[in-house]
Design an enzyme around this catalytic site. Sequence first.
Site, mmCIF file in Angstrom:
data_model
loop_
_atom_site.group_PDB
_atom_site.id
_atom_site.type_symbol
_atom_site.label_atom_id
_atom_site.label_comp_id
_atom_site.label_asym_id
_atom_site.label_seq_id
_atom_site.Cartn_x
_atom_site.Cartn_y
_atom_site.Cartn_z
ATOM 1 C CB CYS A 119 -0.924 0.018 1.217
ATOM 2 S SG CYS A 119 -2.124 -1.313 1.226
ATOM 3 C CG HIS A 252 -2.692 3.697 3.470
ATOM 4 N ND1 HIS A 252 -3.317 3.591 2.260
ATOM 5 C CD2 HIS A 252 -2.640 2.440 3.973
ATOM 6 C CE1 HIS A 252 -3.629 2.327 2.020
ATOM 7 N NE2 HIS A 252 -3.238 1.603 3.061
ATOM 8 C CG ASN A 282 -6.206 -0.388 2.351
ATOM 9 O OD1 ASN A 282 -5.686 0.154 1.383
ATOM 10 N ND2 ASN A 282 -5.515 -0.996 3.297
HETATM 11 C C1 LIG Z 1 -8.695 -6.238 10.913
HETATM 12 C C2 LIG Z 1 -9.168 -5.385 12.089
HETATM 13 C C3 LIG Z 1 -10.237 -4.398 11.620
HETATM 14 C C4 LIG Z 1 -9.765 -6.302 13.136
HETATM 15 O O1 LIG Z 1 -10.223 -5.523 14.224
HETATM 16 P P1 LIG Z 1 -9.926 -5.991 15.705
HETATM 17 O O2 LIG Z 1 -10.598 -5.037 16.597
HETATM 18 O O3 LIG Z 1 -8.441 -6.173 15.822
HETATM 19 O O4 LIG Z 1 -10.692 -7.348 15.741
HETATM 20 P P2 LIG Z 1 -10.088 -8.758 16.126
HETATM 21 O O5 LIG Z 1 -9.170 -9.241 15.060
HETATM 22 O O6 LIG Z 1 -9.578 -8.674 17.529
HETATM 23 O O7 LIG Z 1 -11.393 -9.613 16.092
HETATM 24 C C5 LIG Z 1 -12.413 -9.438 17.036
HETATM 25 C C6 LIG Z 1 -13.517 -10.402 16.702
HETATM 26 O O8 LIG Z 1 -14.195 -9.924 15.519
HETATM 27 C C7 LIG Z 1 -14.318 -10.992 14.595
HETATM 28 N N1 LIG Z 1 -14.317 -10.441 13.247
HETATM 29 C C8 LIG Z 1 -13.278 -10.253 12.423
HETATM 30 N N2 LIG Z 1 -13.708 -9.716 11.274
HETATM 31 C C9 LIG Z 1 -15.033 -9.553 11.382
HETATM 32 C C10 LIG Z 1 -16.040 -9.056 10.543
HETATM 33 N N3 LIG Z 1 -15.764 -8.590 9.310
HETATM 34 N N4 LIG Z 1 -17.308 -9.028 10.985
HETATM 35 C C11 LIG Z 1 -17.622 -9.468 12.199
HETATM 36 N N5 LIG Z 1 -16.726 -9.966 13.055
HETATM 37 C C12 LIG Z 1 -15.432 -10.012 12.647
HETATM 38 C C13 LIG Z 1 -13.137 -11.866 14.873
HETATM 39 O O9 LIG Z 1 -13.382 -13.176 14.398
HETATM 40 C C14 LIG Z 1 -13.056 -11.821 16.370
HETATM 41 O O10 LIG Z 1 -14.008 -12.702 16.902
HETATM 42 P P3 LIG Z 1 -13.645 -13.592 18.204
HETATM 43 O O11 LIG Z 1 -13.388 -12.577 19.269
HETATM 44 O O12 LIG Z 1 -14.871 -14.384 18.361
HETATM 45 O O13 LIG Z 1 -12.436 -14.366 17.812
HETATM 46 C C15 LIG Z 1 -7.968 -4.600 12.705
HETATM 47 O O14 LIG Z 1 -7.079 -5.496 13.306
HETATM 48 C C16 LIG Z 1 -7.229 -3.794 11.696
HETATM 49 O O15 LIG Z 1 -7.720 -2.809 11.172
HETATM 50 N N6 LIG Z 1 -5.958 -4.132 11.400
HETATM 51 C C17 LIG Z 1 -5.174 -3.421 10.396
HETATM 52 C C18 LIG Z 1 -5.504 -3.957 9.037
HETATM 53 C C19 LIG Z 1 -5.014 -3.085 7.922
HETATM 54 O O16 LIG Z 1 -5.238 -1.905 7.914
HETATM 55 N N7 LIG Z 1 -4.358 -3.716 6.921
HETATM 56 C C20 LIG Z 1 -3.898 -3.063 5.729
HETATM 57 C C21 LIG Z 1 -2.689 -2.254 5.974
HETATM 58 S S1 LIG Z 1 -2.158 -1.473 4.516
#
Ligand SMILES: CC(C)(COP(=O)(O)OP(=O)(O)OC[C@H]1O[C@@H](n2cnc3c(N)ncnc32)[C@H](O)[C@@H]1OP(=O)(O)O)[C@@H](O)C(=O)NCCC(=O)NCCS
Length: 333
Positions: A119, A252, A282
């Site tokens: 990205c 970003h 994104n």
């Molecule tokens: C991916 C992201 C949104 C997840 O958010 P989070 O608050 O960390 O959530 P978690 O990974 O802790 O997951 C929490 C719960 O939500 C669930 N979950 C994940 N995606 C989900 C979705 N789309 N809908 C509903 N529930 C979801 C998970 O399974 C987890 O459930 P569990 O507690 O039963 O295991 C976050 O980690 C993030 O933004 N990371 C950066 C990603 C990014 O920007 N990447 C590109 C960089 S260029």
Amino acid sequence: MIGSATGPRIGITGLGVHVPERVLTNDDLAQIVDTSDEWIVERTGIRERRIARDDEALTDIALPAARAALADAGAHGGEIDLVICATVTPDMMFPTSSALLADALGAREAAAYDLLAGCTGFMYALAQAYGMLASGLSRRALVVGGDVLSKILDWEDRSTLVLFGDGAGAVVMERIGEGGFLGFELGADGGGGMHLCYPGSGSRRFENPQSILKMNGREVFKFATRVMVSSARAVLAQCGKTVADVDVYVPHQANKRIIDYAVGKLGIPDERTVVNVDRYGNTSSGSIPLALADARDDGRLSEGALVLMTGMGAGLTWGSALIEWTPSRAAGR
Ligand SMILES: CC(C)(COP(=O)(O)OP(=O)(O)OC[C@H]1O[C@@H](n2cnc3c(N)ncnc32)[C@H](O)[C@@H]1OP(=O)(O)O)[C@@H](O)C(=O)NCCC(=O)NCCS
């Protein structure tokens, strides 16, 4: 790598963007995987994204963006001698998308190559074009950033599927009289690379590559919040500027929570920050130019405005640039 511009002034003289027509809302995604509009909005700030058709590839989206950038710069393809296309989703590995774009634009005198920096690709490509222009090797460059991540997503994995969208942007860069780029800071940490990877996409053999994007969201979140702040501070210090000098902040567009964290830590007022992740998700290398175009359309990119851009992504990589904005050629500069 960090440095400030000491040579000739190099600026952006044209900007163009393009996104696919098809809109996919959070409710649409909830029909495909176990998710909800509420979860996606709360955790990411994303409400909808654009998704390419089956027969649309990167250059189909990037070409209209490139044409718009050229028109904005009052230039035609034959006046471009360098095309860099930052993408992780080229039409194919070769011919490169940059060569295909150069051909379609009639840029017969141009060197053309693709650049892979996740990205952060658009930020890396800006810095490379800057170097080529400042050295005199290139006279007018077209930098394209775009991705169709929908093609490499796991459509059964809700934790990645909801985050990404497709889109592209392009800028024309050349020597200008005043303003332009002040400096860059770019970095990479391959040690964390496997937290955001595309196994099976290259020469490394994997038993079950599946050819889909894989991500450890929590690790990437921690990385992102750290480098969005450190990179912005580094480039500001390098250029003798402070946060108070920044008129427009273009982060970003990965996730609203990451943007909010960076804005809070840096102390940049919300009204100076460009946010469109709600509409596009994104878009990887398309993210920064799409946000720049929104800022321009809102009238925020006035002459002399100090614009801070910071990207981060796969590699893991990050990159920032500071630029004193100058109006496009077509706008009468
Ligand atoms: C991916 C992201 C949104 C997840 O958010 P989070 O608050 O960390 O959530 P978690 O990974 O802790 O997951 C929490 C719960 O939500 C669930 N979950 C994940 N995606 C989900 C979705 N789309 N809908 C509903 N529930 C979801 C998970 O399974 C987890 O459930 P569990 O507690 O039963 O295991 C976050 O980690 C993030 O933004 N990371 C950066 C990603 C990014 O920007 N990447 C590109 C960089 S260029």
